[in-house]
Structure formats: structure tokens, C-alpha cells
Design a protein around this motif. Structure first.
Motif, mmCIF file in Angstrom:
data_model
loop_
_atom_site.group_PDB
_atom_site.id
_atom_site.type_symbol
_atom_site.label_atom_id
_atom_site.label_comp_id
_atom_site.label_asym_id
_atom_site.label_seq_id
_atom_site.Cartn_x
_atom_site.Cartn_y
_atom_site.Cartn_z
ATOM 1 N N LEU A 20 30.287 -40.301 -136.723
ATOM 2 C CA LEU A 20 30.208 -39.215 -137.696
ATOM 3 C C LEU A 20 29.932 -37.896 -136.996
ATOM 4 N N LEU A 23 25.989 -35.327 -137.766
ATOM 5 C CA LEU A 23 25.055 -36.337 -138.272
ATOM 6 C C LEU A 23 24.108 -35.760 -139.310
ATOM 7 N N LYS A 24 23.970 -34.437 -139.289
ATOM 8 C CA LYS A 24 23.137 -33.732 -140.262
ATOM 9 C C LYS A 24 23.909 -32.485 -140.667
ATOM 10 N N LEU A 36 32.957 -33.390 -143.134
ATOM 11 C CA LEU A 36 32.373 -34.502 -142.405
ATOM 12 C C LEU A 36 33.532 -35.263 -141.779
ATOM 13 N N LYS A 125 25.791 -45.764 -142.724
ATOM 14 C CA LYS A 125 25.239 -44.673 -141.922
ATOM 15 C C LYS A 125 24.809 -43.571 -142.879
ATOM 16 N N SER A 126 23.651 -42.970 -142.580
ATOM 17 C CA SER A 126 23.118 -41.891 -143.412
ATOM 18 C C SER A 126 23.402 -40.539 -142.789
ATOM 19 N N ILE A 127 23.646 -39.552 -143.651
ATOM 20 C CA ILE A 127 23.870 -38.173 -143.228
ATOM 21 C C ILE A 127 22.929 -37.320 -144.067
#
Length: 134
Positions: A20, A23-24, A36, A125-127
């Protein structure tokens, strides 16, 4: 506990995982648009869906689809009329998917219905969505 089958093969322990960028995501307090990028460096297609913690604060364009091997998709994100709150974020849910036939488009919605019915193992996966510094 989930299962796998030929349509949704499991990831090998040493498999290339999706990547990704970023990532933030730091967003302005008013209107914002961001992208993204989700890259599939692996040898098999990846079925994905992107979820927001609150759809009233973040609009996701093309929130589900298929990423071909060695390819990248860009997902457009957009503000709504509501301000982000602490803890808001995105969650990418994905799994390998082999039921692709030629150049026929994949109906991601139908594929995810099958994955749910078959209790397929997925990865996430977290963003983080954070307010940008002024």
C-alpha cells in the motif's frame, strides 16, 4: 475458522503480499481528494475490497475489484461534508483469486459473496486517516 479452495488459494508463507502507498493518509480539514495505490507483486490475481470506518466521512470510489499479478490499482478517496474523527481509517480486505477467465471483467461483489459463503481466509491491512498538520 476460514477455508481455502482452488478458486481462493491460500497465500504461501513466503508469498509476496500486497503493498500500500501511502500507509497513512493525511487530509486537510475541509474538502480533500487522495489516492491509495494497492500493488500486487505476486503471481496470482488478488480480489480486494476497501472499507471505511465511517462511510459518512470518507467516500471510496471503486471500493472492490481485482488486481492482476504484478499490477497496481489506484483507489480514489474523497471527503464528504462530515469532518474526520479520531480513529477514522480504512481497511483493505483481500485474498488470492483464480476464477478469472480471459479478459472477462470480474464482478467483485459476486466474488466476495462466494468468498463469504465459503468462509474463505482473508488478509487485511489498515490505513490511518489523519488530519494534516496546518
Amino acid at each position: 475458522m476460514g477455508t481455502n479452495n482452488a478458486e481462493f488459494p491460500p497465500y504461501a508463507n513466503d508469498a509476496d503480499d500486497v503493498k500500500l502507498v501511502p500507509l497513512k493518509i493525511a487530509v486537510a480539514e475541509n474538502k480533500w481528494h487522495e489516492k491509495l495505490a494497492v500493488e500486487n507483486p505476486g503471481p496470482l490475481p488478488v480480489l480486494y475490497k476497501l472499507k471505511a470506518t465511517n462511510n459518512k466521512r470518507c467516500l471510496i470510489h471503486d471500493c472492490a475489484g481485482l488486481i492482476k499479478p504484478k499490477d497496481t490499482v489506484k483507489i480514489m478517496l474523497e471527503s464528504t461534508d462530515e469532518q474526520l474523527k479520531t480513529g477514522d481509517g480504512l481497511l483493505l480486505v483481500y485474498t488470492q483469486y483464480t476464477a478469472v477467465t480471459g479478459n472477462q471483467p470480474v464482478n467483485a461483489f459476486v466474488a466476495w459473496q462466494r468468498a463469504k459463503k465459503l468462509d474463505i481466509v482473508t488478509k487485511t491491512k489498515s490505513i490511518a486517516l489523519v488530519k494534516a498538520d496546518k
